[in-house]
Design a protein around this motif. Sequence first.
Motif: not given
Length: 118
Positions: A36-45, A81-93
């Motif tokens: 359940q990787t956080p979405t771009v919107e969740e990460l941005a908030a 772009e960074q937020l999209a990348l984070l949301a694309s793979d939970g292992m990057l967070i």
Amino acid sequence: MTIQLIQYPKCTTCKKAQKWFDENGITYEIRNIVEQTPTVEELAAIYKESGLPLKKFFNTSGIKYRELGLKDKLETMTEAEQLALLASDGMLIKRPLVTDGKKLTLGFKESDFLETWK
């Protein structure tokens, strides 16, 4: 909002955070950062609320981070772009990511947890 412990089950740092919450009698919900990787919107908030630099949200010691050569690429990437990348793979967070919608901790440092969650 309930405290969300966004973590990877095999991560020893995440296990330490979970143990700390348990020992301190603090209720939380577990969320698997990969399933359940956080979405771009969740990460941005979360990012906006935290006041931290976006780079702090990256798991810089992770294999995926090194494989993608992000150390050199992040500086030239836009925030979106960074937020999209984070949301694309939970292992990057960086993990565990713990939030209640208002407060946040990244990683596990007992002093930070005492200050933020006690």
